[in-house]
Design a protein around this motif. Structure first.
Motif, PDB file in Angstrom:
ATOM      1  N   ARG A  99      -4.207   3.388 -13.500  1.00 50.49           N
ATOM      2  CA  ARG A  99      -4.588   2.076 -12.950  1.00 50.49           C
ATOM      3  C   ARG A  99      -6.072   2.019 -12.594  1.00 50.49           C
ATOM      4  NH1 ARG A  99      -1.027   0.777  -8.334  1.00 50.49           N
ATOM      5  NH2 ARG A  99       0.474   0.514  -9.999  1.00 50.49           N
ATOM      6  N   TYR A 100      -6.593   3.077 -11.993  1.00 56.25           N
ATOM      7  CA  TYR A 100      -7.984   3.085 -11.536  1.00 56.25           C
ATOM      8  C   TYR A 100      -8.915   3.822 -12.500  1.00 56.25           C
ATOM      9  CZ  TYR A 100      -5.952   1.205  -7.331  1.00 56.25           C
ATOM     10  OH  TYR A 100      -5.263   0.409  -6.450  1.00 56.25           O
ATOM     11  N   ASN A 101      -8.389   4.151 -13.680  1.00 57.67           N
ATOM     12  CA  ASN A 101      -9.184   4.797 -14.729  1.00 57.67           C
ATOM     13  C   ASN A 101      -9.960   6.007 -14.194  1.00 57.67           C
ATOM     14  OD1 ASN A 101      -9.919   4.997 -17.407  1.00 57.67           O
ATOM     15  ND2 ASN A 101     -11.763   3.768 -17.135  1.00 57.67           N
ATOM     16  N   ILE A 102      -9.265   6.858 -13.467  1.00 54.71           N
ATOM     17  CA  ILE A 102      -9.878   8.051 -12.884  1.00 54.71           C
ATOM     18  C   ILE A 102     -10.069   9.088 -13.988  1.00 54.71           C
ATOM     19  CG2 ILE A 102      -9.554   9.944 -11.247  1.00 54.71           C
ATOM     20  CD1 ILE A 102      -7.972   7.918  -9.503  1.00 54.71           C
ATOM     21  N   LYS A 103     -11.277   9.652 -14.039  1.00 56.45           N
ATOM     22  CA  LYS A 103     -11.587  10.653 -15.057  1.00 56.45           C
ATOM     23  C   LYS A 103     -10.750  11.905 -14.836  1.00 56.45           C
ATOM     24  CE  LYS A 103     -16.432   9.658 -15.209  1.00 56.45           C
ATOM     25  NZ  LYS A 103     -17.760  10.267 -15.157  1.00 56.45           N
ATOM     26  N   THR A 104     -10.254  12.440 -15.924  1.00 55.46           N
ATOM     27  CA  THR A 104      -9.511  13.698 -15.889  1.00 55.46           C
ATOM     28  C   THR A 104     -10.091  14.622 -16.955  1.00 55.46           C
ATOM     29  OG1 THR A 104      -7.865  12.918 -17.481  1.00 55.46           O
ATOM     30  CG2 THR A 104      -7.369  12.573 -15.134  1.00 55.46           C
ATOM     31  N   PHE A 105      -9.743  15.880 -16.865  1.00 55.07           N
ATOM     32  CA  PHE A 105     -10.125  16.841 -17.893  1.00 55.07           C
ATOM     33  C   PHE A 105      -9.010  17.862 -18.009  1.00 55.07           C
ATOM     34  CE2 PHE A 105     -11.796  18.372 -13.892  1.00 55.07           C
ATOM     35  CZ  PHE A 105     -11.616  19.745 -13.924  1.00 55.07           C
ATOM     36  N   LYS A 106      -9.003  18.578 -19.114  1.00 54.09           N
ATOM     37  CA  LYS A 106      -7.956  19.575 -19.346  1.00 54.09           C
ATOM     38  C   LYS A 106      -8.537  20.977 -19.325  1.00 54.09           C
ATOM     39  CE  LYS A 106      -4.513  16.859 -21.649  1.00 54.09           C
ATOM     40  NZ  LYS A 106      -3.531  16.809 -22.711  1.00 54.09           N
ATOM     41  N   VAL A 107      -7.772  21.879 -18.748  1.00 54.79           N
ATOM     42  CA  VAL A 107      -8.083  23.298 -18.756  1.00 54.79           C
ATOM     43  C   VAL A 107      -6.825  23.990 -19.257  1.00 54.79           C
ATOM     44  CG1 VAL A 107      -8.673  25.305 -17.349  1.00 54.79           C
ATOM     45  CG2 VAL A 107      -9.702  23.082 -16.825  1.00 54.79           C
ATOM     46  N   ASP A 108      -6.933  24.615 -20.432  1.00 60.86           N
ATOM     47  CA  ASP A 108      -5.770  25.270 -21.047  1.00 60.86           C
ATOM     48  C   ASP A 108      -4.574  24.327 -21.120  1.00 60.86           C
ATOM     49  OD1 ASP A 108      -7.052  27.760 -21.429  1.00 60.86           O
ATOM     50  OD2 ASP A 108      -6.667  28.291 -19.347  1.00 60.86           O
ATOM     51  N   SER A 109      -4.796  23.107 -21.529  1.00 59.85           N
ATOM     52  CA  SER A 109      -3.796  22.042 -21.680  1.00 59.85           C
ATOM     53  C   SER A 109      -3.224  21.539 -20.349  1.00 59.85           C
ATOM     54  CB  SER A 109      -2.666  22.463 -22.629  1.00 59.85           C
ATOM     55  OG  SER A 109      -1.769  23.363 -22.013  1.00 59.85           O
ATOM     56  N   TRP A 110      -3.797  21.952 -19.223  1.00 57.19           N
ATOM     57  CA  TRP A 110      -3.374  21.467 -17.910  1.00 57.19           C
ATOM     58  C   TRP A 110      -4.339  20.380 -17.452  1.00 57.19           C
ATOM     59  CZ3 TRP A 110       1.104  23.456 -15.934  1.00 57.19           C
ATOM     60  CH2 TRP A 110       1.557  24.645 -16.491  1.00 57.19           C
ATOM     61  N   LEU A 111      -3.809  19.246 -17.024  1.00 57.60           N
ATOM     62  CA  LEU A 111      -4.615  18.133 -16.564  1.00 57.60           C
ATOM     63  C   LEU A 111      -5.204  18.439 -15.191  1.00 57.60           C
ATOM     64  CD1 LEU A 111      -5.336  15.182 -17.433  1.00 57.60           C
ATOM     65  CD2 LEU A 111      -3.483  14.459 -15.930  1.00 57.60           C
ATOM     66  N   ARG A 112      -6.488  18.136 -15.021  1.00 56.63           N
ATOM     67  CA  ARG A 112      -7.193  18.345 -13.740  1.00 56.63           C
ATOM     68  C   ARG A 112      -7.964  17.078 -13.404  1.00 56.63           C
ATOM     69  NH1 ARG A 112      -5.369  22.583 -10.966  1.00 56.63           N
ATOM     70  NH2 ARG A 112      -7.268  22.496  -9.744  1.00 56.63           N
ATOM     71  N   ILE A 113      -8.170  16.853 -12.105  1.00 59.23           N
ATOM     72  CA  ILE A 113      -8.931  15.717 -11.587  1.00 59.23           C
ATOM     73  C   ILE A 113     -10.028  16.263 -10.706  1.00 59.23           C
ATOM     74  CG2 ILE A 113      -8.807  13.575 -10.251  1.00 59.23           C
ATOM     75  CD1 ILE A 113      -5.551  14.212 -10.856  1.00 59.23           C
ATOM     76  N   SER A 114     -11.261  15.925 -11.020  1.00 60.62           N
ATOM     77  CA  SER A 114     -12.387  16.392 -10.228  1.00 60.62           C
ATOM     78  C   SER A 114     -12.293  15.853  -8.807  1.00 60.62           C
ATOM     79  CB  SER A 114     -13.701  15.942 -10.870  1.00 60.62           C
ATOM     80  OG  SER A 114     -14.773  16.134 -10.001  1.00 60.62           O
ATOM     81  N   LYS A 115     -12.497  16.693  -7.825  1.00 63.41           N
ATOM     82  CA  LYS A 115     -12.493  16.239  -6.428  1.00 63.41           C
ATOM     83  C   LYS A 115     -13.597  15.225  -6.203  1.00 63.41           C
ATOM     84  CE  LYS A 115     -10.208  20.199  -4.318  1.00 63.41           C
ATOM     85  NZ  LYS A 115     -10.283  21.284  -3.341  1.00 63.41           N
ATOM     86  N   ARG A 116     -14.718  15.407  -6.876  1.00 56.69           N
ATOM     87  CA  ARG A 116     -15.848  14.476  -6.747  1.00 56.69           C
ATOM     88  C   ARG A 116     -15.474  13.107  -7.279  1.00 56.69           C
ATOM     89  NH1 ARG A 116     -20.031  15.157 -10.671  1.00 56.69           N
ATOM     90  NH2 ARG A 116     -19.045  17.169 -10.854  1.00 56.69           N
ATOM     91  N   ASP A 117     -14.782  13.049  -8.421  1.00 54.46           N
ATOM     92  CA  ASP A 117     -14.404  11.768  -9.024  1.00 54.46           C
ATOM     93  C   ASP A 117     -13.283  11.088  -8.260  1.00 54.46           C
ATOM     94  OD1 ASP A 117     -16.312  12.016 -10.994  1.00 54.46           O
ATOM     95  OD2 ASP A 117     -14.938  12.926 -12.432  1.00 54.46           O
ATOM     96  N   PHE A 118     -12.408  11.856  -7.645  1.00 53.60           N
ATOM     97  CA  PHE A 118     -11.300  11.253  -6.912  1.00 53.60           C
ATOM     98  C   PHE A 118     -11.765  10.774  -5.555  1.00 53.60           C
ATOM     99  CE2 PHE A 118      -7.359  11.015  -4.478  1.00 53.60           C
ATOM    100  CZ  PHE A 118      -6.586  10.277  -5.348  1.00 53.60           C
TER     101      PHE A 118
END
Length: 118
Positions: A99-118
């Motif tokens: 909904r809020y288009n929060i940036k995510t990234f993957k590490v070894d196919s695991w989804l992560r959310i930057s604390k800075r972006d959240f």
């Protein structure tokens, strides 16, 4: 006499350190997860580079030693960690991300959310 700090390790040493089979150990080398050097015709893993990689991944764990991902966890959340932190459902986190288009990234196919972006 001062003992020099070891700066490299062999692939079999890394294999034992992570409790991996030979194929998986060489796959990490081939994937260039960490820096290597050829010394006397043999692959050596640069220990500082290995530790840098280890602190930023969560898939592989040392047989004896600290858990992986120390830096990764300090800088980002998994959706599950975030759901627990906020006391909301796991699926709600995915709704918020979308909904809020929060940036995510993957590490070894695991989804992560930057604390800075959240």
């Amino acid at each position: 006499m001062t003992k020099k700090k070891k700066t490299t390790m062999s692939v079999p040493e890394m294999q034992r350190l992570l409790g991996l089979g030979k194929t998986d150990a060489y796959w990490l080398v081939k994937k260039q997860c960490f820096e290597t050097a050829i010394i006397n015709g043999k692959i050596r893993i640069i220990i500082d580079s290995f530790e840098h990689w280890y602190a930023r991944q969560v898939k592989h764990k040392k047989v004896h030693g600290p858990p992986p991902g120390k830096v990764l966890r300090a800088e980002s959340y998994s959706p599950q960690e975030l759901a627990e932190e906020l006391g909301i459902g796991f699926s709600t986190i995915y709704d918020i991300i979308q909904r809020y288009n929060i940036k995510t990234f993957k590490v070894d196919s695991w989804l992560r959310i930057s604390k800075r972006d959240f």
